[in-house]
Design a protein around this motif. Structure first.
Motif, mmCIF file in Angstrom:
data_model
loop_
_atom_site.group_PDB
_atom_site.id
_atom_site.type_symbol
_atom_site.label_atom_id
_atom_site.label_comp_id
_atom_site.label_asym_id
_atom_site.label_seq_id
_atom_site.Cartn_x
_atom_site.Cartn_y
_atom_site.Cartn_z
ATOM 1 N N GLY A 395 -25.095 -13.878 44.137
ATOM 2 C CA GLY A 395 -25.295 -14.712 43.161
ATOM 3 C C GLY A 395 -25.431 -13.881 42.192
ATOM 4 N N ILE A 396 -26.097 -14.706 40.755
ATOM 5 C CA ILE A 396 -26.049 -14.570 39.582
ATOM 6 C C ILE A 396 -27.756 -14.640 39.220
ATOM 7 C CG2 ILE A 396 -25.284 -14.514 37.587
ATOM 8 C CD1 ILE A 396 -23.253 -15.562 38.206
ATOM 9 N N ALA A 397 -28.167 -13.552 38.701
ATOM 10 C CA ALA A 397 -29.751 -13.723 38.597
ATOM 11 C C ALA A 397 -29.877 -14.680 36.986
ATOM 12 C CB ALA A 397 -30.177 -12.126 37.925
ATOM 13 N N GLU A 398 -30.713 -15.315 37.040
ATOM 14 C CA GLU A 398 -30.928 -16.250 36.094
ATOM 15 C C GLU A 398 -30.657 -15.781 34.725
ATOM 16 O OE1 GLU A 398 -34.292 -19.519 34.663
ATOM 17 O OE2 GLU A 398 -34.218 -18.204 37.082
ATOM 18 N N GLY A 399 -31.430 -15.276 34.304
ATOM 19 C CA GLY A 399 -31.226 -13.734 32.768
ATOM 20 C C GLY A 399 -29.549 -13.953 32.809
ATOM 21 N N GLU A 400 -28.415 -13.372 33.369
ATOM 22 C CA GLU A 400 -26.869 -13.427 33.493
ATOM 23 C C GLU A 400 -26.701 -14.514 33.657
ATOM 24 O OE1 GLU A 400 -25.771 -10.931 36.038
ATOM 25 O OE2 GLU A 400 -27.517 -8.820 35.526
ATOM 26 N N ARG A 401 -27.030 -15.913 33.982
ATOM 27 C CA ARG A 401 -25.887 -17.167 33.864
ATOM 28 C C ARG A 401 -25.558 -17.308 32.469
ATOM 29 N NH1 ARG A 401 -30.161 -19.728 37.490
ATOM 30 N NH2 ARG A 401 -30.167 -18.627 40.089
ATOM 31 N N ALA A 402 -26.096 -17.189 31.288
ATOM 32 C CA ALA A 402 -25.905 -17.473 30.181
ATOM 33 C C ALA A 402 -24.533 -16.918 29.481
ATOM 34 C CB ALA A 402 -26.926 -17.952 29.330
ATOM 35 N N GLN A 403 -24.888 -15.587 30.182
ATOM 36 C CA GLN A 403 -23.954 -14.846 29.790
ATOM 37 C C GLN A 403 -22.529 -14.937 30.162
ATOM 38 O OE1 GLN A 403 -25.826 -10.964 29.308
ATOM 39 N NE2 GLN A 403 -27.835 -11.524 28.157
ATOM 40 N N VAL A 404 -22.894 -15.049 31.445
ATOM 41 C CA VAL A 404 -21.292 -15.037 32.099
ATOM 42 C C VAL A 404 -19.851 -16.019 32.317
ATOM 43 C CG1 VAL A 404 -22.184 -13.556 34.560
ATOM 44 C CG2 VAL A 404 -21.945 -16.525 33.847
ATOM 45 N N LEU A 405 -21.008 -17.251 31.008
ATOM 46 C CA LEU A 405 -19.937 -17.837 30.496
ATOM 47 C C LEU A 405 -19.000 -17.557 29.499
ATOM 48 C CD1 LEU A 405 -22.247 -21.485 30.702
ATOM 49 C CD2 LEU A 405 -20.654 -20.631 32.371
ATOM 50 N N ARG A 406 -19.542 -16.201 28.742
ATOM 51 C CA ARG A 406 -18.458 -16.545 27.851
ATOM 52 C C ARG A 406 -17.555 -15.896 28.227
ATOM 53 N NH1 ARG A 406 -22.526 -12.740 24.274
ATOM 54 N NH2 ARG A 406 -20.786 -12.459 23.414
ATOM 55 N N ARG A 407 -16.300 -14.896 27.237
ATOM 56 C CA ARG A 407 -14.690 -14.614 27.852
ATOM 57 C C ARG A 407 -15.343 -13.289 27.338
ATOM 58 N NH1 ARG A 407 -11.989 -17.183 22.460
ATOM 59 N NH2 ARG A 407 -12.151 -19.018 23.197
ATOM 60 N N PHE A 408 -14.743 -12.433 29.358
ATOM 61 C CA PHE A 408 -14.526 -10.706 29.224
ATOM 62 C C PHE A 408 -16.046 -10.334 29.521
ATOM 63 C CE2 PHE A 408 -11.187 -12.097 26.074
ATOM 64 C CZ PHE A 408 -9.729 -11.902 26.819
ATOM 65 N N VAL A 409 -17.121 -11.877 30.061
ATOM 66 C CA VAL A 409 -18.176 -10.467 30.298
ATOM 67 C C VAL A 409 -18.488 -11.181 31.970
ATOM 68 C CG1 VAL A 409 -20.839 -11.592 29.630
ATOM 69 C CG2 VAL A 409 -19.091 -11.539 28.364
ATOM 70 N N GLY A 422 -13.855 -11.727 34.373
ATOM 71 C CA GLY A 422 -14.592 -12.503 33.303
ATOM 72 C C GLY A 422 -13.596 -13.122 32.696
ATOM 73 N N LEU A 423 -12.929 -14.339 32.998
ATOM 74 C CA LEU A 423 -12.163 -14.945 32.445
ATOM 75 C C LEU A 423 -12.047 -16.195 33.475
ATOM 76 C CD1 LEU A 423 -9.053 -13.307 30.534
ATOM 77 C CD2 LEU A 423 -11.354 -14.126 29.575
ATOM 78 N N GLY A 424 -13.021 -15.865 33.982
ATOM 79 C CA GLY A 424 -13.052 -17.389 35.607
ATOM 80 C C GLY A 424 -13.579 -18.444 35.079
ATOM 81 N N LEU A 425 -15.076 -17.669 35.271
ATOM 82 C CA LEU A 425 -15.763 -19.279 34.322
ATOM 83 C C LEU A 425 -15.799 -19.636 33.378
ATOM 84 C CD1 LEU A 425 -19.402 -17.630 35.911
ATOM 85 C CD2 LEU A 425 -17.893 -19.333 36.647
ATOM 86 N N ARG A 438 -20.303 -31.481 32.338
ATOM 87 C CA ARG A 438 -20.734 -29.880 32.009
ATOM 88 C C ARG A 438 -21.079 -29.015 33.570
ATOM 89 N NH1 ARG A 438 -26.820 -30.363 32.704
ATOM 90 N NH2 ARG A 438 -27.130 -32.245 34.187
ATOM 91 N N LEU A 439 -21.449 -27.780 32.509
ATOM 92 C CA LEU A 439 -20.869 -26.960 34.277
ATOM 93 C C LEU A 439 -22.873 -25.858 34.075
ATOM 94 C CD1 LEU A 439 -19.423 -25.165 35.822
ATOM 95 C CD2 LEU A 439 -18.936 -23.353 34.112
ATOM 96 N N VAL A 440 -23.520 -26.313 35.185
ATOM 97 C CA VAL A 440 -24.474 -26.326 35.837
ATOM 98 C C VAL A 440 -24.523 -24.874 36.287
ATOM 99 C CG1 VAL A 440 -26.789 -26.732 36.678
ATOM 100 C CG2 VAL A 440 -24.994 -27.793 34.892
ATOM 101 N N LEU A 441 -25.203 -23.685 36.700
ATOM 102 C CA LEU A 441 -24.970 -21.964 37.484
ATOM 103 C C LEU A 441 -26.212 -22.458 37.847
ATOM 104 C CD1 LEU A 441 -23.488 -19.785 35.124
ATOM 105 C CD2 LEU A 441 -22.696 -21.733 37.059
#
Length: 463
Positions: A395-409, A422-425, A438-441
């Motif tokens: 999974g992805i930690a709650e604090g990282e979910r908004a950042q992983v939606l950015r490119r190359f992150v 870092g481009l899939g999401l 909308r995308l919800v993680l």
């Protein structure tokens, strides 16, 4: 297929000049000429009516004066009447009741002896005379005038009324030209300003001094320039990030090639070849994702509107990733939970939606350990309708979910386990936004891993 023939209006528009100022001058000039001709026609008609009324009155007064026994001059006018032009003379004839002509102001007038009392138009001597006949107890008085004289006077009066317009027409045309030129000056200013700009200058066009008809057009142009500027800036960041991300794989390929060249034996050479093949595969995958993201962002905001069955899209994506899932030892398929069985359709692009699902499945294959599970299903509730992909991975930690939606992150834990780019999401989010979703993680309540939901509002899906 037959090409429709152009209408008369289309042919007229094709012949008109393209410049707006020239069109205005042409139409206004034509309107001025038409108005002048119409005024000349009306002036001639009014002058004719006025001269008819005036001369009819004079003829009546002359006949009445003769009836009263007033003396007349040698030209047939009552004494004291102001002299007029020779062409305006009246012809006066007096007949007795027995038919004897006792007075004739013009020799050879040859007016009819049997007169119609009152006014009448009488042809004589190759022309038409206006005749007024008055009968007394002892005689018949006839006063006549050639109608050609009246027509000439009417034309003279009409020309005199039209002459000021003919003299002022050049001044009027010059005034119209100046007004049109001044009115279109702001448009020319905007044109010159845009023509003098550099290709990278996307600043707003000043709207001060523009007429109300042009200001909305310039406002829309400024809005377009702003959107183009944002897209251009995003592309610049994208190119910079892509160049930065490609630098590392290409450098790694160069090092692996050097390692292959320096391999001391066959086993080391085989290991170097495998690492080089893996590096090429990762670089190829990165380039494919970059191109996919660029294509999705370059398309229109709204995708092609077609009814897409998500069950078929998921089945195709599962078929394409089945080999990779088996190789990774994963149990991947459609969820068997009752609440996840009601598939639905949406309006959108089937190819883009298939790319969305495939990217979610590829991420699961990368980050879920062997023996894990990946389920795909659908959820329908008060919040909307959602396509759900959940797994049993870290999974992805709650604090990282908004950042992983950015490119190359990539999340810190995810980046260590798999060589993602870092481009899939980021691609998934771009496609979802284009389709009004909308995308919800969050965390999967059943598999305890990552749950990705693509949520459409209830009014958006087709069925």
């Amino acid at each position: 297929m037959k090409t429709p023939l152009p209408s008369a209006m289309d042919r007229l528009r094709a012949r008109l000049p393209a410049a707006l100022g020239t069109r205005l001058l042409l139409f206004i000039g034509a309107a001025i000429v038409f108005t002048a001709l119409l005024q000349a026609l009306l002036a001639y008609r009014n002058a004719l009516l006025q001269t008819d009324t005036l001369f009819d009155y004079q003829m009546q007064q002359t006949a009445f004066a003769l009836r009263a026994g007033l003396p007349v001059d040698a030209r047939g006018r009552p004494e004291g009447t102001p002299p007029e032009d020779e062409n305006d003379d009246f012809i006066v004839q007096v007949w007795t009741n027995e038919g004897l002509r006792i007075f004739e102001s013009a020799l050879g007038a040859a007016l009819p002896q049997m007169a119609v009392l009152g006014f009448a138009d009488v042809p004589a001597r190759g022309t038409v005379y206006r005749v007024f006949s008055l009968q007394t107890r002892s005689q018949v008085i006839q006063v006549a005038q050639d109608m050609r004289v009246r027509r000439e006077l009417a034309r003279d009066a009409a020309w005199r009324s039209l002459l000021p317009i003919a003299l002022l027409a050049p001044v009027l045309a010059l005034a119209v030209w100046w007004v049109v030129r001044q009115s279109l000056a702001p448009v020319q200013r905007v044109r010159r300003e845009l023509a003098a700009r550099r290709p990278t200058d996307l600043s707003a066009v000043p709207e001060h001094g523009l007429p109300d008809e042009v200001r909305p057009l310039v406002a829309e142009l400024n809005a377009l320039l702003q959107r183009v500027g944002q897209a251009f800036e995003a592309q610049q960041h994208f190119v910079a990030d892509a160049a930065h991300e490609l630098r590392s794989p290409l450098a790694a390929l160069g090092l692996q090639l050097q390692t292959l060249r320096r391999a001391p034996d066959a086993s080391a050479r085989e290991e170097a070849v495998q690492r080089l093949a893996q590096g090429i595969e990762r670089a190829t995958r990165l380039v494919e994702q970059l191109l996919s993201l660029a294509r999705q962002e370059a398309r229109d905001a709204q995708p092609a509107q077609a009814v897409v069955d998500l069950r078929e899209v998921v089945a195709q994506a599962l078929a394409e990733t089945a080999v990779a899932a088996q190789h990774g030892g994963l149990d991947m398929g459609v969820s068997e939970a009752p609440e996840m069985q009601q598939a639905f359709s949406v309006a959108g692009d089937a190819q883009a939606l298939q790319m969305l699902v495939r990217n979610l499945l590829d991420n699961a294959v990368k980050y879920v350990p062997a023996g894990g599970r990946v389920d795909v299903g659908w959820r329908v509730d008060a919040q909307g309708r959602a396509l759900v992909v959940e797994d049993s991975g870290p999974g992805i930690a709650e604090g990282e979910r908004a950042q992983v939606l950015r490119r190359f992150v990539r999340g810190p834990s995810a980046g260590q386990q798999a060589g993602g780019s870092g481009l899939g999401l980021a691609i998934v989010q771009t496609i979802a936004e284009r389709h009004g979703a909308r995308l919800v993680l969050d965390r999967s309540p059943t598999l305890d891993g990552l749950r990705v939901q693509v949520v459409w509002p209830l009014a958006n899906p087709v069925a």
